[in-house]
Motif scaffolding. Structure first.
Motif, short mmCIF file in Angstrom:
data_model
loop_
_atom_site.label_atom_id
_atom_site.label_comp_id
_atom_site.label_asym_id
_atom_site.label_seq_id
_atom_site.Cartn_x
_atom_site.Cartn_y
_atom_site.Cartn_z
N LEU A 194 0.86 -1.18 0.00
CA LEU A 194 0.00 0.00 0.00
C LEU A 194 0.89 1.23 0.00
O LEU A 194 1.70 1.43 0.90
N ARG A 195 0.75 2.05 -1.03
CA ARG A 195 1.52 3.30 -1.10
C ARG A 195 0.63 4.45 -0.66
O ARG A 195 -0.45 4.66 -1.20
N ALA A 196 1.11 5.19 0.34
CA ALA A 196 0.45 6.42 0.78
C ALA A 196 1.40 7.59 0.52
O ALA A 196 2.51 7.41 0.01
N GLN A 197 0.93 8.80 0.86
CA GLN A 197 1.75 9.97 0.56
C GLN A 197 3.01 10.04 1.41
O GLN A 197 4.03 10.54 0.94
N ARG A 198 2.96 9.56 2.62
CA ARG A 198 4.06 9.74 3.55
C ARG A 198 4.73 8.43 3.95
O ARG A 198 5.81 8.46 4.54
N ARG A 199 4.08 7.32 3.66
CA ARG A 199 4.63 6.01 4.02
C ARG A 199 4.14 4.98 3.03
O ARG A 199 3.14 5.19 2.34
N ALA A 200 4.82 3.84 3.04
CA ALA A 200 4.33 2.68 2.30
C ALA A 200 4.30 1.50 3.26
O ALA A 200 5.14 1.37 4.16
N PHE A 201 3.31 0.63 3.09
CA PHE A 201 3.11 -0.53 3.96
C PHE A 201 3.25 -1.79 3.13
O PHE A 201 2.68 -1.89 2.04
N GLN A 202 3.97 -2.78 3.68
CA GLN A 202 4.23 -4.02 2.95
C GLN A 202 3.71 -5.21 3.76
O GLN A 202 4.13 -5.42 4.91
N LEU A 203 2.79 -5.99 3.18
CA LEU A 203 2.29 -7.23 3.78
C LEU A 203 2.98 -8.40 3.09
O LEU A 203 2.75 -8.68 1.91
N TRP A 204 3.85 -9.08 3.86
CA TRP A 204 4.70 -10.09 3.25
C TRP A 204 3.96 -11.42 3.12
O TRP A 204 3.31 -11.89 4.05
N LYS A 205 4.11 -12.03 1.95
CA LYS A 205 3.46 -13.30 1.66
C LYS A 205 4.38 -14.49 1.94
O LYS A 205 3.95 -15.63 1.87
N MET A 206 5.63 -14.20 2.24
CA MET A 206 6.60 -15.25 2.50
C MET A 206 7.58 -14.76 3.57
O MET A 206 7.67 -13.57 3.85
N ASP A 207 8.29 -15.71 4.18
CA ASP A 207 9.31 -15.32 5.15
C ASP A 207 10.46 -14.63 4.45
O ASP A 207 10.89 -15.02 3.36
N THR A 208 10.97 -13.58 5.09
CA THR A 208 12.14 -12.85 4.60
C THR A 208 13.13 -12.72 5.75
O THR A 208 12.78 -13.00 6.90
N PRO A 209 14.36 -12.28 5.48
CA PRO A 209 15.31 -12.11 6.58
C PRO A 209 14.87 -11.09 7.63
O PRO A 209 15.35 -11.12 8.77
N PHE A 210 13.95 -10.18 7.27
CA PHE A 210 13.55 -9.13 8.20
C PHE A 210 12.07 -9.18 8.58
O PHE A 210 11.61 -8.38 9.40
N ALA A 211 11.30 -10.12 8.02
CA ALA A 211 9.87 -10.21 8.37
C ALA A 211 9.36 -11.60 8.04
O ALA A 211 9.80 -12.23 7.06
N ARG A 212 8.42 -12.08 8.86
CA ARG A 212 7.81 -13.37 8.60
C ARG A 212 6.59 -13.20 7.71
O ARG A 212 6.03 -12.10 7.60
N ALA A 213 6.17 -14.27 7.09
CA ALA A 213 4.97 -14.23 6.27
C ALA A 213 3.78 -13.77 7.11
O ALA A 213 3.59 -14.23 8.23
N GLY A 214 2.99 -12.83 6.58
CA GLY A 214 1.84 -12.30 7.30
C GLY A 214 2.14 -11.03 8.08
O GLY A 214 1.23 -10.36 8.57
N ALA A 215 3.44 -10.67 8.21
CA ALA A 215 3.81 -9.45 8.93
C ALA A 215 3.70 -8.24 8.02
O ALA A 215 3.88 -8.33 6.80
N VAL A 216 3.39 -7.09 8.62
CA VAL A 216 3.33 -5.83 7.89
C VAL A 216 4.51 -4.97 8.33
O VAL A 216 4.71 -4.74 9.52
N THR A 217 5.29 -4.50 7.37
CA THR A 217 6.39 -3.59 7.67
C THR A 217 6.11 -2.25 7.02
O THR A 217 5.32 -2.14 6.07
N ILE A 218 6.75 -1.22 7.53
CA ILE A 218 6.57 0.14 7.02
C ILE A 218 7.88 0.61 6.41
O ILE A 218 8.94 0.48 7.02
N VAL A 219 7.80 1.12 5.20
CA VAL A 219 8.97 1.67 4.53
C VAL A 219 9.31 3.00 5.18
O VAL A 219 8.45 3.88 5.30
N ASN A 220 10.54 3.17 5.61
CA ASN A 220 10.96 4.39 6.29
C ASN A 220 11.11 5.53 5.28
O ASN A 220 12.01 5.54 4.44
#
Length: 574
Positions: A194-220
């Motif tokens: 999800l891209r917003a004006q001030r941030r972007a949100f990422q819902l991961w569909k698979m495990d990554t080195p920095f997030a598990r599947a199902g986790a939401v991270t925020i782009v700084n």
């Protein structure tokens, strides 16, 4: 005596623990700390040993530090990643997660629409490739809608993913913190974004080195602005920790821009003559070069805590000189060291930087002062810290040492390792030699610091005598004493539980002449009780060489008796 500036823990009943941000031991360097007008963070500076960082302050009438705290501090905004700069005609500063912009018409800081700025800069394709953030999109028929209708249409985009919608709405004011969604939720392969004006949100569909599947991270967003070269180069350059002026924890110290510039100038001019005294071990203290020939003023407990055969002074510019201790006086905690400064070609001796001397008598209560020293708590020593004078008649007795009187008492943030360093007035003159600190934990107020500095007039008087003769005449008993404790008394079957136990009597000493022997207990002096070594030293400093003094003494198998000792001058110190 311990080398490091002694910490007296004055613990108040039911005192709470210190705040977590300051809960480091004395040998750990602070990653962040309070400075004049704000705070300094080294987490994003990139320098070795915390020597670089970024400050966020309320300077110049722009309260970024206050706003940073109001908006959630490091947890919500991340650490600062830039200095101040101008963006779109407004003063701005980037943190990891946002870019703050001061809006004087609103009287507050707002978040810059960083992702919109990336679009204006033509960096959308870079953003898609680099962070898998989708391109912005115009919604069908949006140009005919009112602004409120546009808001509602954009918010309806959140319905495509419950986790992303929940992450977007989690803040107290989602529109203010995130801006509007600017594109439908997009599947970029490993994540829904999800891209917003001030941030972007990422819902991961698979495990990554920095997030598990199902986790939401925020782009700084602040990091993105920096990485996309939206910030001026000068703003991205970290500030040296050595240029900061630390203030007492919790003091919220505020000064004008002119006064802060003056503090920094005082530190800059004095710093070249503030040396680290060390013997190559982990122990060290601070000294002050007071003349160009390499004469160093410091504390007695600094030089007695070092191996004087290996004593060296290290200057801030990296030069190092061996040093000879000319003398020390434990009664005043003053010592003098002469540096071995080699001659240059042509037999001209190198002239070292020196700090000008002032007068403690000219100080007043509430006057601002500055200290320099080699505490390991602060990065890039010798670090500068400021405070205000609280009293000119401070008294302190460190552990079982000799009591010190008529000290400069201030709230300057000096710490272990700052011993022997200068206390300076705002004209850059030495007014005191830093000696000790008292730390109290007060309910509902937290940690309170009190620093004690020896007035420069008295320090110089003692120093001159040490230079001339190597010592200062002091009364001498000629014993090796230890504190008598209840535990020691019980194990040895002694008749009292408090006092001073004599473990050795020196030959040809006043104690020996009076018939005192190993195992005797001093229980009183001058008609006053002696409960330990600290009490004995508080009483003996009232006397001079030649005084005849009555001592109450207990000996094995004998009744308590009074013994008169004639105090003599102590032997030369070695």
């Amino acid at each position: 005596m311990a080398l490091f500036l002694t910490l007296l823990a004055a613990l108040t009943a039911f005192a709470p623990p210190a705040p977590p941000a300051h809960a480091q031991s004395f040998r750990e360097t602070l990653a962040e700390y309070e400075v004049v007008n704000g705070y300094f963070f080294t987490q994003t500076g990139g320098g070795a040993a915390g020597e670089l960082g970024f400050g966020i302050t309320d300077e110049g009438g722009i309260p970024f530090w206050s706003e940073y705290q109001r908006l959630g501090g490091p947890d919500a905004l991340g650490y600062p990643v830039s200095r101040r700069f101008e963006w779109g005609g407004f003063v701005s500063q980037a943190t990891q997660k946002v870019v703050l912009q001061w809006r004087p018409e609103e009287g507050r800081a707002v978040f810059v629409n960083v992702l919109d700025e990336l679009t204006r800069a033509g960096r959308d394709e870079w953003l898609l490739a680099y962070r898998q953030v989708p391109l912005p999109a115009q919604l069908p028929g949006e140009e005919t809608l009112t602004f409120d209708q546009v808001i509602q249409a954009r918010l309806r985009l959140l319905q495509e993913s419950a986790p992303l919608r929940a992450a977007y709405l989690r803040s107290a004011d989602p529109l203010a913190e995130n801006g509007l969604p600017v594109a439908p939720i997009t599947d970029v392969g490993p994540a829904l974004v999800l891209r917003a004006q001030r941030r972007a949100f990422q819902l991961w569909k698979m495990d990554t080195p920095f997030a598990r599947a199902g986790a939401v991270t925020i782009v700084n967003a602040g990091d993105l602005a920096k990485e996309a070269d939206l910030l001026p180069d000068a703003a991205e350059q970290p500030e040296p920790a050595g240029a900061q002026v630390a203030s007492p924890p919790g003091s919220n110290t505020r000064v004008s821009s002119d006064e802060l510039a003056r503090l920094r100038l005082v530190a800059e001019r004095a710093r070249p003559a503030v040396v680290k005294l060390t013997d190559g071990s982990n122990s060290s203290g601070t000294g002050i070069i007071i003349d160009a020939g390499g004469l160093v003023l410091t504390n007695s407990h600094v030089v007695t805590g070092l191996n004087r055969e290996r004593l060296r002074a290290v200057l801030p510019d990296g030069r190092s000189f061996s040093g000879k201790t000319l003398g020390w006086d434990e009664w005043t905690d003053i010592a003098v060291v002469q540096l071995d400064v080699p001659a240059q070609p042509g037999a001209t001796r190198i002239e070292l930087p020196a700090v000008p001397l002032g007068s403690a008598q000219a100080l007043g209560v509430d006057q601002r002062v500055l200290a320099l020293g080699y505490s390991a708590v602060f990065p890039a020593p010798p670090s500068a810290k400021t405070g205000t004078v609280r009293s000119l008649s401070g008294q302190i007795q460190v552990d079982r040492g000799y009591p010190l009187f008529d000290l400069i008492q201030s709230d300057t943030f000096i710490y272990p390792g700052d011993s022997g360093g200068p206390l300076l007035d705002l004209d850059g003159r030495v007014v005191g030699v830093n000696s000790a600190i008292q730390v109290a934990f007060v309910p509902r107020q937290g940690r309170q610091l009190t620093g004690y500095s020896i007035p420069v007039e008295g320090a110089l008087q003692i120093a001159q005598q040490l230079i001339a003769t190597g010592s200062v005449p002091r009364p001498y008993l000629g014993i090796t004493p230890v504190d008598l404790t209840p535990t020691l008394a019980a194990s040895a079957g002694l008749p009292v539980t408090r006092g001073v136990l004599i473990v050795e009597v020196q030959p040809n000493s006043p104690a020996g002449a009076a018939g005192l022997v190993e195992g005797d207990i001093i229980a009183g002096m001058d008609g006053q009780p002696v409960t330990g070594l600290a009490a004995l030293r508080r009483l003996i400093v009232r006397h001079q060489v030649g005084d005849q003094v009555p001592f109450d003494v207990l000996s094995a198998g004998q009744p308590r008796r009074t013994v008169a000792l004639t105090l003599t001058d102590r032997p030369p110190l070695v």
